[in-house]
Design an enzyme around this catalytic site. Structure first.
Site, PDB file in Angstrom:
ATOM      1  CG  ASN A   1       3.105   2.640  41.395  1.00 16.79           C
ATOM      2  OD1 ASN A   1       3.451   2.183  42.473  1.00 16.79           O
ATOM      3  ND2 ASN A   1       3.980   2.879  40.416  1.00 16.79           N
TER       4      ASN A   1
ATOM      5  CB  CYS B   1      11.173  -5.397  44.117  1.00 13.74           C
ATOM      6  SG  CYS B   1       9.697  -5.803  45.025  1.00 13.74           S
ATOM      7  CB  ALA B   2      11.101  -0.299  41.501  1.00 14.39           C
TER       8      ALA B   2
ATOM      9  N   PRO C   1      12.095   4.166  29.949  1.00 11.93           N
ATOM     10  CG  PRO C   1      14.101   4.633  31.010  1.00 11.93           C
ATOM     11  CD  PRO C   1      12.806   5.260  30.601  1.00 11.93           C
ATOM     12  CG  ASP C   2      11.331  -2.839  30.661  1.00  8.31           C
ATOM     13  OD1 ASP C   2      11.936  -3.201  31.701  1.00  8.31           O
ATOM     14  OD2 ASP C   2      10.267  -3.367  30.285  1.00  8.31           O
TER      15      ASP C   2
ATOM     16  CB  ILE D   1      14.009  -5.214  34.941  1.00  9.43           C
ATOM     17  CG1 ILE D   1      14.710  -6.374  35.637  1.00  9.43           C
ATOM     18  CG2 ILE D   1      12.883  -5.714  34.073  1.00  9.43           C
ATOM     19  CD1 ILE D   1      13.960  -6.961  36.776  1.00  9.43           C
TER      20      ILE D   1
HETATM   21  O1  PMT Z   1       5.945  -2.051  47.331  1.00  7.38           O
HETATM   22  P1  PMT Z   1       4.845  -2.899  47.931  1.00  7.38           P
HETATM   23  O2  PMT Z   1       3.699  -2.074  48.445  1.00  7.38           O
HETATM   24  O3  PMT Z   1       5.383  -3.854  48.954  1.00  7.38           O
HETATM   25  O4  PMT Z   1       4.234  -3.788  46.749  1.00  7.38           O
HETATM   26  C1  PMT Z   1       5.023  -4.749  46.133  1.00  7.38           C
HETATM   27  C2  PMT Z   1       4.887  -4.734  44.595  1.00  7.38           C
HETATM   28  C3  PMT Z   1       3.482  -5.115  44.186  1.00  7.38           C
HETATM   29  C4  PMT Z   1       5.236  -3.355  44.046  1.00  7.38           C
HETATM   30  C5  PMT Z   1       5.927  -5.782  44.053  1.00  7.38           C
HETATM   31  O5  PMT Z   1       5.664  -7.039  44.623  1.00  7.38           O
HETATM   32  C6  PMT Z   1       5.893  -5.881  42.533  1.00  7.38           C
HETATM   33  O6  PMT Z   1       5.118  -6.608  41.934  1.00  7.38           O
HETATM   34  N1  PMT Z   1       6.763  -5.092  41.858  1.00  7.38           N
HETATM   35  C7  PMT Z   1       6.798  -4.948  40.410  1.00  7.38           C
HETATM   36  C8  PMT Z   1       5.719  -3.984  39.999  1.00  7.38           C
HETATM   37  C9  PMT Z   1       5.683  -3.768  38.491  1.00  7.38           C
HETATM   38  O7  PMT Z   1       6.005  -2.699  38.037  1.00  7.38           O
HETATM   39  O8  PMT Z   1       5.366  -4.829  37.801  1.00  7.38           O
HETATM   40  P2  PMT Z   1       5.284  -4.867  36.166  1.00  7.38           P
HETATM   41  O9  PMT Z   1       4.641  -6.163  35.871  1.00  7.38           O
HETATM   42  O10 PMT Z   1       4.653  -3.627  35.647  1.00  7.38           O
HETATM   43  O11 PMT Z   1       6.795  -4.878  35.715  1.00  7.38           O
HETATM   44  C10 PMT Z   1       7.535  -6.068  35.451  1.00  7.38           C
HETATM   45  C11 PMT Z   1       8.978  -5.885  35.837  1.00  7.38           C
HETATM   46  O12 PMT Z   1       9.569  -4.867  35.025  1.00  7.38           O
HETATM   47  C12 PMT Z   1       9.207  -5.464  37.273  1.00  7.38           C
HETATM   48  O13 PMT Z   1      10.357  -6.133  37.730  1.00  7.38           O
HETATM   49  C13 PMT Z   1       9.454  -3.959  37.171  1.00  7.38           C
HETATM   50  O14 PMT Z   1      10.320  -3.491  38.217  1.00  7.38           O
HETATM   51  C14 PMT Z   1      10.147  -3.868  35.818  1.00  7.38           C
HETATM   52  N2  PMT Z   1       9.954  -2.585  35.104  1.00  7.38           N
HETATM   53  C15 PMT Z   1       8.722  -2.211  34.673  1.00  7.38           C
HETATM   54  C16 PMT Z   1       8.585  -1.060  33.929  1.00  7.38           C
HETATM   55  C17 PMT Z   1       9.737  -0.300  33.623  1.00  7.38           C
HETATM   56  N3  PMT Z   1       9.642   0.821  32.926  1.00  7.38           N
HETATM   57  N4  PMT Z   1      10.925  -0.687  34.068  1.00  7.38           N
HETATM   58  C18 PMT Z   1      11.068  -1.821  34.797  1.00  7.38           C
HETATM   59  O15 PMT Z   1      12.178  -2.161  35.211  1.00  7.38           O
END
Ligand code: PMT
Length: 402
Positions: free
Chosen positions: A210, A274-275, A307-308, A310
């Site tokens: 992404n 934050c990933a 896996p999720d 977080i």
């Molecule tokens: O890296 P940049 O270009 O600075 O951009 C920043 C950002 C947009 C990447 C950052 O601000 C951000 O929003 N990061 C989270 C992105 C994301 O995957 O969001 P989500 O809504 O899909 O996931 C929710 C949470 O679950 C996040 O904390 C994510 O890290 C976590 N996750 C998601 C999927 C997974 N399989 N495992 C996780 O831990």
């Protein structure tokens, strides 16, 4: 305290400029790296040659000097600085700083830096008292986070007596040292942060990923490290430099990131996800490059859930840290963020609107924070500044939970 700190000393045109020579000597004695930037007016009071000899580095005087820009351009200098100290700061410079002008090298550098800016005002007592000067100072301190080293009262070079004499070099030096000392208030905290995109292999040459750049996560790591925290940064496919005093672990896939995250989270007080982790990976990664076929225009990849990370950290039965997630949403930001907060068992979630290509790889962001009890908006700002504010919010909630 100032050992190895990179300090830009800005000198503007006031008689107190001669005292800045002593300040630079004190900084050098404390093993700080000093680079001097002068406004044209400052050169009427002290010479660049003197300051070059004292600081041990070439002095920058002009925004439009190709030679100086070649050596270290103004943006580079702005990024290089850990601190920017303007001593003396004249009424004119303070006014220009307040309104964000960039009409000389020093003011441009102040606009371009994310380092803390300190000013030591020095001017005639009447100029200092004047309401516009006081308004400018109040705005800089209260609205823009500039740190002011108050001027002293006494006899002035012009013959007047009153407040407006630049603080003594020893006082300025002490102010900077105290700032760094109190800025190290998180020395007992260990933080693990994930940042950037994961890459899920399809075959040896292709992958699913992404647009995350890692900038937001790296900025958070830097903000924690600047306050003395021990910081582990688990990076996905990120090409950014590692911030100072941060321990970096490079990973690519969600599986590899999860392994490192579970290991480090259990040794951490705070975990921040934050990933941008890929939700799915290819079920069977081809060992050889997949060839194009002539008999079909379509190709099917079977994906399985990753896996999720977080959620697994937040559901740890033992050694669970305080867990902060991010939510990247293109619609119904609040609804989805709040549901992730509950579903993933998080202490705090930072929601950002990533529709229309915003946020990903941008230098700015704004966040809507949701905890179990409250919510708060952190308005649009450079990711480095935003990260500093976010660290304050995280620490406040973390302490409340202890
Ligand atoms: O890296 P940049 O270009 O600075 O951009 C920043 C950002 C947009 C990447 C950052 O601000 C951000 O929003 N990061 C989270 C992105 C994301 O995957 O969001 P989500 O809504 O899909 O996931 C929710 C949470 O679950 C996040 O904390 C994510 O890290 C976590 N996750 C998601 C999927 C997974 N399989 N495992 C996780 O831990």
């Amino acid at each position: 305290m100032l050992n190895a700190k990179k300090i830009v000393v800005g000198i503007t045109g006031g008689i107190a400029a001669y005292k800045t020579i002593l300040l630079i000597r004190l900084l050098k004695k404390a093993n700080a790296e000093v680079r001097v930037v002068m406004t044209p007016a400052a050169e009427a009071f002290v010479t660049p040659l003197t300051l070059q000899a004292i600081s041990g580095n070439a002095v920058a005087t002009s925004l439009l000097d190709p030679q100086a820009e070649l050596a270290m351009g103004h943006i580079e200098l702005a990024k290089w600085a850990d601190m920017v100290v303007i001593a003396p700061a004249t009424a004119d410079f303070i006014a220009r700083l307040r309104v964000g002008m960039g009409n000389d090298l020093l003011s441009t550098l102040c606009l371009a830096t994310s380092a803390p800016i300190f000013i030591a005002p020095a001017m005639n007592q009447q100029m200092y008292k004047r309401s516009i000067t006081q308004q400018n100072l109040q705005n800089l301190v209260n609205e823009q986070g500039v740190l002011c080293i108050e001027p002293e009262s006494g006899e002035q070079a012009c013959g007047d007596t009153g407040v407006g004499r630049m603080a003594e070099p020893e006082t300025i030096f002490e102010f900077l040292t105290d700032y760094v000392k109190t800025a190290q208030d998180l020395q007992n905290i260990t933080v693990t942060i994930t940042a950037g995109p994961t890459q899920e292999a399809i075959d040896p040459v292709r992958y699913i990923s992404n647009h995350s750049s890692g900038k937001m996560g790296f900025a958070i790591a830097k903000a924690f490290a600047e306050r003395g925290a021990k910081v582990n940064l688990i990076a996905g496919a990120v090409k950014l430099d590692t911030p100072q005093n941060v321990k970096r672990f490079d990973t690519l896939s969600a599986i590899a990131m999860e392994q490192k995250a579970l290991e480090l989270a259990q040794q951490s007080d705070i975990f921040i996800g934050c990933a941008a982790v890929a939700d799915y990976r290819v079920k069977e990664v081809a060992t050889q490059k997949i060839k194009k076929t002539d008999d079909s225009d379509e190709m099917t990849l079977t994906l399985v859930k990753n896996p999720d990370i977080i959620s697994n950290v937040a559901h740890l039965a033992q050694n669970r840290p305080f867990v902060v997630g991010f939510a990247a949403e293109t619609q119904d930001l609040q609804k989805y963020a709040k549901s992730k907060l509950q579903r993933k068992n998080l202490d705090l979630i930072c929601a950002n609107d990533v529709s229309n290509g915003q946020v990903f790889n941008s230098d700015q962001n704004c966040l809507h924070l949701f905890s179990q009890k409250s919510d708060k908006i952190l308005p649009l700002a450079d990711k480095s500044k935003l990260a500093q504010t976010l660290v304050n919010e995280i620490i406040k909630l973390y302490k409340e939970k202890q």
